[in-house]
Motif scaffolding. Sequence first.
Motif, PDB file in Angstrom:
ATOM      1  N   PRO A 129      -9.868 -13.025  18.163  1.00 44.99           N
ATOM      2  CA  PRO A 129     -10.225 -11.603  18.154  1.00 44.99           C
ATOM      3  C   PRO A 129      -9.459 -10.815  17.105  1.00 44.99           C
ATOM      4  O   PRO A 129      -9.731  -9.625  16.910  1.00 44.99           O
ATOM      5  N   LEU A 130      -8.495 -11.445  16.430  1.00 42.31           N
ATOM      6  CA  LEU A 130      -7.716 -10.750  15.410  1.00 42.31           C
ATOM      7  C   LEU A 130      -8.340 -10.850  14.023  1.00 42.31           C
ATOM      8  O   LEU A 130      -7.867 -10.195  13.093  1.00 42.31           O
ATOM      9  N   THR A 131      -9.391 -11.654  13.897  1.00 41.00           N
ATOM     10  CA  THR A 131      -9.973 -11.871  12.569  1.00 41.00           C
ATOM     11  C   THR A 131     -10.583 -10.598  12.006  1.00 41.00           C
ATOM     12  O   THR A 131     -10.291 -10.195  10.872  1.00 41.00           O
ATOM     13  N   ILE A 132     -11.435  -9.946  12.787  1.00 39.47           N
ATOM     14  CA  ILE A 132     -12.100  -8.731  12.294  1.00 39.47           C
ATOM     15  C   ILE A 132     -11.101  -7.604  12.061  1.00 39.47           C
ATOM     16  O   ILE A 132     -11.141  -6.952  11.003  1.00 39.47           O
ATOM     17  N   PRO A 133     -10.172  -7.303  12.996  1.00 42.37           N
ATOM     18  CA  PRO A 133      -9.171  -6.269  12.686  1.00 42.37           C
ATOM     19  C   PRO A 133      -8.351  -6.573  11.444  1.00 42.37           C
ATOM     20  O   PRO A 133      -8.059  -5.669  10.646  1.00 42.37           O
ATOM     21  N   ARG A 134      -8.000  -7.841  11.254  1.00 42.83           N
ATOM     22  CA  ARG A 134      -7.225  -8.199  10.059  1.00 42.83           C
ATOM     23  C   ARG A 134      -8.048  -7.982   8.790  1.00 42.83           C
ATOM     24  O   ARG A 134      -7.534  -7.485   7.780  1.00 42.83           O
ATOM     25  N   GLN A 135      -9.324  -8.340   8.837  1.00 44.76           N
ATOM     26  CA  GLN A 135     -10.187  -8.123   7.672  1.00 44.76           C
ATOM     27  C   GLN A 135     -10.359  -6.639   7.376  1.00 44.76           C
ATOM     28  O   GLN A 135     -10.345  -6.219   6.214  1.00 44.76           O
ATOM     29  N   VAL A 136     -10.517  -5.834   8.422  1.00 46.59           N
ATOM     30  CA  VAL A 136     -10.693  -4.391   8.231  1.00 46.59           C
ATOM     31  C   VAL A 136      -9.446  -3.769   7.622  1.00 46.59           C
ATOM     32  O   VAL A 136      -9.516  -2.975   6.671  1.00 46.59           O
ATOM     33  N   LEU A 137      -8.280  -4.116   8.139  1.00 43.53           N
ATOM     34  CA  LEU A 137      -7.037  -3.553   7.615  1.00 43.53           C
ATOM     35  C   LEU A 137      -6.777  -4.005   6.178  1.00 43.53           C
ATOM     36  O   LEU A 137      -6.301  -3.225   5.347  1.00 43.53           O
ATOM     37  N   THR A 138      -7.096  -5.256   5.889  1.00 40.65           N
ATOM     38  CA  THR A 138      -6.927  -5.743   4.516  1.00 40.65           C
ATOM     39  C   THR A 138      -7.853  -5.010   3.559  1.00 40.65           C
ATOM     40  O   THR A 138      -7.465  -4.659   2.435  1.00 40.65           O
ATOM     41  N   GLU A 139      -9.084  -4.756   4.005  1.00 38.11           N
ATOM     42  CA  GLU A 139     -10.029  -4.019   3.170  1.00 38.11           C
ATOM     43  C   GLU A 139      -9.568  -2.579   2.963  1.00 38.11           C
ATOM     44  O   GLU A 139      -9.704  -2.026   1.859  1.00 38.11           O
ATOM     45  N   CYS A 140      -9.022  -1.960   3.996  1.00 41.90           N
ATOM     46  CA  CYS A 140      -8.494  -0.595   3.858  1.00 41.90           C
ATOM     47  C   CYS A 140      -7.352  -0.557   2.850  1.00 41.90           C
ATOM     48  O   CYS A 140      -7.263   0.366   2.018  1.00 41.90           O
ATOM     49  N   LEU A 141      -6.488  -1.549   2.918  1.00 43.72           N
ATOM     50  CA  LEU A 141      -5.374  -1.610   1.973  1.00 43.72           C
ATOM     51  C   LEU A 141      -5.872  -1.794   0.547  1.00 43.72           C
ATOM     52  O   LEU A 141      -5.347  -1.190  -0.400  1.00 43.72           O
ATOM     53  N   ARG A 142      -6.912  -2.605   0.376  1.00 40.19           N
ATOM     54  CA  ARG A 142      -7.472  -2.826  -0.960  1.00 40.19           C
ATOM     55  C   ARG A 142      -8.118  -1.553  -1.504  1.00 40.19           C
ATOM     56  O   ARG A 142      -7.984  -1.231  -2.688  1.00 40.19           O
ATOM     57  N   LEU A 143      -8.813  -0.818  -0.651  1.00 39.13           N
ATOM     58  CA  LEU A 143      -9.445   0.426  -1.092  1.00 39.13           C
ATOM     59  C   LEU A 143      -8.411   1.472  -1.491  1.00 39.13           C
ATOM     60  O   LEU A 143      -8.569   2.169  -2.498  1.00 39.13           O
ATOM     61  N   VAL A 144      -7.360   1.592  -0.699  1.00 34.68           N
ATOM     62  CA  VAL A 144      -6.307   2.559  -1.025  1.00 34.68           C
ATOM     63  C   VAL A 144      -5.647   2.203  -2.350  1.00 34.68           C
ATOM     64  O   VAL A 144      -5.340   3.079  -3.171  1.00 34.68           O
ATOM     65  N   ASP A 145      -5.443   0.919  -2.579  1.00 33.79           N
ATOM     66  CA  ASP A 145      -4.787   0.488  -3.811  1.00 33.79           C
ATOM     67  C   ASP A 145      -5.684   0.666  -5.030  1.00 33.79           C
ATOM     68  O   ASP A 145      -5.202   0.978  -6.120  1.00 33.79           O
ATOM     69  N   LYS A 146      -7.006   0.498  -4.857  1.00 36.57           N
ATOM     70  CA  LYS A 146      -7.908   0.530  -6.005  1.00 36.57           C
ATOM     71  C   LYS A 146      -8.511   1.905  -6.255  1.00 36.57           C
ATOM     72  O   LYS A 146      -8.701   2.303  -7.410  1.00 36.57           O
ATOM     73  N   LEU A 147      -8.844   2.646  -5.177  1.00 38.17           N
ATOM     74  CA  LEU A 147      -9.525   3.927  -5.339  1.00 38.17           C
ATOM     75  C   LEU A 147      -8.719   5.115  -4.830  1.00 38.17           C
ATOM     76  O   LEU A 147      -9.061   6.256  -5.134  1.00 38.17           O
ATOM     77  N   GLY A 148      -7.696   4.867  -4.026  1.00 37.49           N
ATOM     78  CA  GLY A 148      -6.882   5.964  -3.536  1.00 37.49           C
ATOM     79  C   GLY A 148      -7.129   6.270  -2.071  1.00 37.49           C
ATOM     80  O   GLY A 148      -8.041   5.735  -1.428  1.00 37.49           O
ATOM     81  N   ILE A 149      -6.306   7.169  -1.539  1.00 37.36           N
ATOM     82  CA  ILE A 149      -6.366   7.494  -0.118  1.00 37.36           C
ATOM     83  C   ILE A 149      -7.640   8.252   0.232  1.00 37.36           C
ATOM     84  O   ILE A 149      -8.116   8.223   1.373  1.00 37.36           O
ATOM     85  N   TRP A 150      -8.217   8.939  -0.730  1.00 31.04           N
ATOM     86  CA  TRP A 150      -9.488   9.638  -0.514  1.00 31.04           C
ATOM     87  C   TRP A 150     -10.594   8.651  -0.152  1.00 31.04           C
ATOM     88  O   TRP A 150     -11.477   8.952   0.655  1.00 31.04           O
ATOM     89  N   ALA A 151     -10.560   7.454  -0.747  1.00 37.70           N
ATOM     90  CA  ALA A 151     -11.577   6.441  -0.459  1.00 37.70           C
ATOM     91  C   ALA A 151     -11.511   5.980   0.991  1.00 37.70           C
ATOM     92  O   ALA A 151     -12.540   5.659   1.596  1.00 37.70           O
ATOM     93  N   LEU A 152     -10.307   5.944   1.568  1.00 36.61           N
ATOM     94  CA  LEU A 152     -10.182   5.538   2.969  1.00 36.61           C
ATOM     95  C   LEU A 152     -10.861   6.544   3.887  1.00 36.61           C
ATOM     96  O   LEU A 152     -11.467   6.169   4.896  1.00 36.61           O
ATOM     97  N   LEU A 153     -10.789   7.818   3.541  1.00 37.47           N
ATOM     98  CA  LEU A 153     -11.467   8.841   4.341  1.00 37.47           C
ATOM     99  C   LEU A 153     -12.975   8.647   4.314  1.00 37.47           C
ATOM    100  O   LEU A 153     -13.644   8.718   5.352  1.00 37.47           O
ATOM    101  N   ARG A 154     -13.537   8.374   3.142  1.00 36.08           N
ATOM    102  CA  ARG A 154     -14.986   8.252   3.020  1.00 36.08           C
ATOM    103  C   ARG A 154     -15.517   6.942   3.577  1.00 36.08           C
ATOM    104  O   ARG A 154     -16.691   6.851   3.946  1.00 36.08           O
TER     105      ARG A 154
END
Length: 379
Positions: free
Chosen positions: A184-209
């Motif tokens: 059950p940790l696979t999907i949460p881990r993937q979501v958090l990793t994707e959020c971290l990648r978006l923040v690093d590549k597009l910024g914190i504004w991208a996490l909001l959208r």
Amino acid sequence: VLLWKKEQWLQEMRIRSVLVMHPTVFHELLNRNYIEFPHIKLLILDECHQAIRDHAYGSILKQYKSVLDRADNNINIRLPRLFSITTALLKTHCTPIQLQERIENLRSMFCSSIFTATDLICRQSNRLAKIPKETITVCKNTNKQQPEIAIEITREIYEALDYLNKLEPPQISSTMSPDENSSPLTIPRQVLTECLRLVDKLGIWALLRSSLPIITQLERLSSIAIEQSTASSSSSSHHISLSSPRAYSLFLDWTCTLLRLWRSRIKTVIETLDSNTLIEQYTTSKLRSLFDILKRFQSDATSVHSRRWSAIIFVDRKQETAVLNALLKDAAKRFPDEYSFMRPNFLIGYSTMQPTEDLSTSQHIQPMDSRKQVCRKRR
């Protein structure tokens, strides 16, 4: 006609301006010296790709080349112009290297240049078209101080990932499919990793959208897990294991709670920001460069051409298309005075060929694809 004498052929050539015949007949006439190349103004060869095989075209072209060699030393010898046509350069599967080899063989065999239908159609428009302006922008990671909200949320994402990794180490094997992984940790881990990648590549504004559609999907998965947990609750104990449907629901809800919290905090901070502060401090250098390029070309189009223009933006990953589209829409809605010209949309496609470094081992190209490759090569 093979029984005709030379005089009959010469008479036909005097009274006829166009002669149509099978290549074997023409080859036989050349061998008998009934017809010579200097007697012809234009020689049209249909289905010219047959020349690669054991065909009469091959023998005709050999004789043509021998006369061509003599014509180099004798200016009085005049040769006909060659116009060779075919519906397809290839009728079999081949690799890109084989395609290029066949094109080179045809070019040297016919002593001609190769053009496709697309080349002939586009050539006139290319001559009249304006040369596009090319701008190369280098996006350097500047050492700008990140806003406090970005630093805090990035740290919290790392802490959440560390918490999941302590509960269960991540699977590093790439052979395991999603259906085989029951954690059950696979999907949460993937979501958090994707959020971290978006923040690093597009910024914190991208996490909001991007957070709202992710929350919607997680809630749907959580409801499915709750239904499965309810169906199996009568036969199970009160102890919750990591493989139980209830554990799936709990970790999905936990991830949704984190996303809602981050979304609320980011929204509160950037709600009243002006465009310059939002783009300069809450995005990355790549996104800032993109906004600068769009504004620059819009200014040029308005002042010089007075007409609308279009832009195509390519991204590395399919997940970024919807996020970037949402960011551009949000900018156009928040700051209409500066970005009302943007009406973005996005399209996600799938590649049919896997790129490989060794072209000789790449997938075979279908006949239609091979013609497209020729078009790209000759433009």
